[in-house]
Design a protein around this motif. Sequence first.
Motif, mmCIF file in Angstrom:
data_model
loop_
_atom_site.group_PDB
_atom_site.id
_atom_site.type_symbol
_atom_site.label_atom_id
_atom_site.label_comp_id
_atom_site.label_asym_id
_atom_site.label_seq_id
_atom_site.Cartn_x
_atom_site.Cartn_y
_atom_site.Cartn_z
ATOM 1 N N GLN A 130 0.867 -1.268 0.082
ATOM 2 C CA GLN A 130 -0.199 -0.035 -0.024
ATOM 3 C C GLN A 130 0.989 1.170 -0.010
ATOM 4 N N SER A 131 1.967 1.104 -0.195
ATOM 5 C CA SER A 131 3.134 2.352 -0.255
ATOM 6 C C SER A 131 3.648 2.423 -1.445
ATOM 7 N N VAL A 132 4.381 3.640 -1.669
ATOM 8 C CA VAL A 132 5.267 3.942 -2.708
ATOM 9 C C VAL A 132 6.626 3.868 -2.022
ATOM 10 N N LEU A 133 7.651 3.374 -2.958
ATOM 11 C CA LEU A 133 9.149 3.306 -2.180
ATOM 12 C C LEU A 133 9.822 4.389 -3.226
ATOM 13 N N LEU A 134 10.402 5.333 -2.729
ATOM 14 C CA LEU A 134 10.970 6.248 -3.560
ATOM 15 C C LEU A 134 12.673 6.027 -3.144
ATOM 16 N N GLN A 135 13.643 6.304 -4.139
ATOM 17 C CA GLN A 135 14.843 6.320 -3.953
ATOM 18 C C GLN A 135 15.374 7.772 -4.345
ATOM 19 N N THR A 136 16.087 8.182 -3.900
ATOM 20 C CA THR A 136 16.390 9.727 -4.178
ATOM 21 C C THR A 136 17.998 9.734 -4.250
ATOM 22 N N ALA A 137 18.375 10.759 -4.936
ATOM 23 C CA ALA A 137 19.910 10.792 -5.258
ATOM 24 C C ALA A 137 20.609 11.728 -3.832
ATOM 25 N N GLN A 138 19.621 12.101 -3.136
ATOM 26 C CA GLN A 138 20.180 12.820 -1.833
ATOM 27 C C GLN A 138 20.082 12.064 -0.916
ATOM 28 N N ILE A 139 19.244 10.965 -0.623
ATOM 29 C CA ILE A 139 19.129 10.022 0.439
ATOM 30 C C ILE A 139 19.760 8.921 0.214
ATOM 31 N N THR A 140 20.924 8.232 0.696
ATOM 32 C CA THR A 140 21.591 6.960 0.230
ATOM 33 C C THR A 140 21.679 6.215 1.227
ATOM 34 N N ASP A 141 21.167 6.092 2.598
ATOM 35 C CA ASP A 141 21.456 5.014 3.420
ATOM 36 C C ASP A 141 20.307 4.945 4.410
ATOM 37 N N ARG A 142 19.830 3.892 5.212
ATOM 38 C CA ARG A 142 18.771 3.982 6.014
ATOM 39 C C ARG A 142 18.629 4.959 7.121
ATOM 40 N N THR A 143 19.657 5.471 7.659
ATOM 41 C CA THR A 143 19.787 6.313 8.709
ATOM 42 C C THR A 143 19.100 7.650 8.253
ATOM 43 N N ALA A 144 19.614 7.930 7.272
ATOM 44 C CA ALA A 144 19.142 9.023 6.550
ATOM 45 C C ALA A 144 17.643 9.207 6.219
ATOM 46 N N ALA A 145 17.184 8.194 5.638
ATOM 47 C CA ALA A 145 15.713 7.835 5.370
ATOM 48 C C ALA A 145 14.907 7.897 6.756
ATOM 49 N N GLU A 146 15.482 7.219 7.700
ATOM 50 C CA GLU A 146 14.519 7.093 8.923
ATOM 51 C C GLU A 146 14.302 8.481 9.416
ATOM 52 N N LYS A 147 15.446 9.443 9.186
ATOM 53 C CA LYS A 147 15.218 10.846 9.881
ATOM 54 C C LYS A 147 14.161 11.682 9.010
ATOM 55 N N MET A 148 13.552 11.020 8.055
ATOM 56 C CA MET A 148 12.657 11.806 7.082
ATOM 57 C C MET A 148 11.179 11.312 7.693
ATOM 58 N N ARG A 149 11.098 10.279 8.530
ATOM 59 C CA ARG A 149 9.658 9.429 8.908
ATOM 60 C C ARG A 149 8.965 10.658 9.651
ATOM 61 N N GLY A 150 7.520 10.742 9.132
ATOM 62 C CA GLY A 150 6.408 11.517 9.531
ATOM 63 C C GLY A 150 6.520 13.119 8.738
ATOM 64 N N LYS A 151 7.439 13.226 7.738
ATOM 65 C CA LYS A 151 7.597 14.537 6.807
ATOM 66 C C LYS A 151 6.562 14.191 5.783
ATOM 67 N N MET A 152 6.073 15.352 5.316
ATOM 68 C CA MET A 152 5.071 15.281 4.251
ATOM 69 C C MET A 152 6.135 15.720 2.829
ATOM 70 N N ILE A 153 5.528 15.134 1.945
ATOM 71 C CA ILE A 153 6.115 15.496 0.637
ATOM 72 C C ILE A 153 5.263 16.141 -0.331
#
Length: 164
Positions: free
Chosen positions: A56-79
């Motif tokens: 039920q989700s969309v998975l996005l890989q970005t040029a700016q976020i390259t590891d799980r730790t950085a991705a976890e810091k984005m939790r809860g933010k709106m795009i």
Amino acid sequence: MLKDTLTIGKITGAHGVYGELKVYPMTDDAERFYDLEYFLCEGKKYDIQIARIHKQSVLLQTAQITDRTAAEKMRGKMIEIYRKDAIELEEGQFFIEDLKGLTARDRNSDQTATLKDVLRAGGADVLLFDVKGKEMMMPFLNEYVDEVNLNEGYMIVDFTKFVS
């Protein structure tokens, strides 16, 4: 007044070790993410390299976020995206974000309410109103909603169809 950006999803977490973002899509068609080149988050632009649907989700890989730790810091933010890059809507269709905050006027009285949110449900979206501090709902159907006027910030609805 309409905002220059539209919210299209909420980051719910990380997926995998390479910084993929798990996003709850706030759109009728999650496949629209395939055509996006970027998104905005807290004013910063992120370039999308890969978009895919997973459950039920969309998975996005970005040029700016390259590891799980950085991705976890984005939790809860709106795009968001710029409105100019959004899909064109057909007559009678609206972006949910544009509806939020509209004043709802009853078709049969002088009562008013404020539209708080639009909930995506099975057959019809559900309008969530604040009526003097109490939450009320109704299906977003033509028989209950007579008019939506984004320019003047109101909608005409049938308050007898409210469900608490």
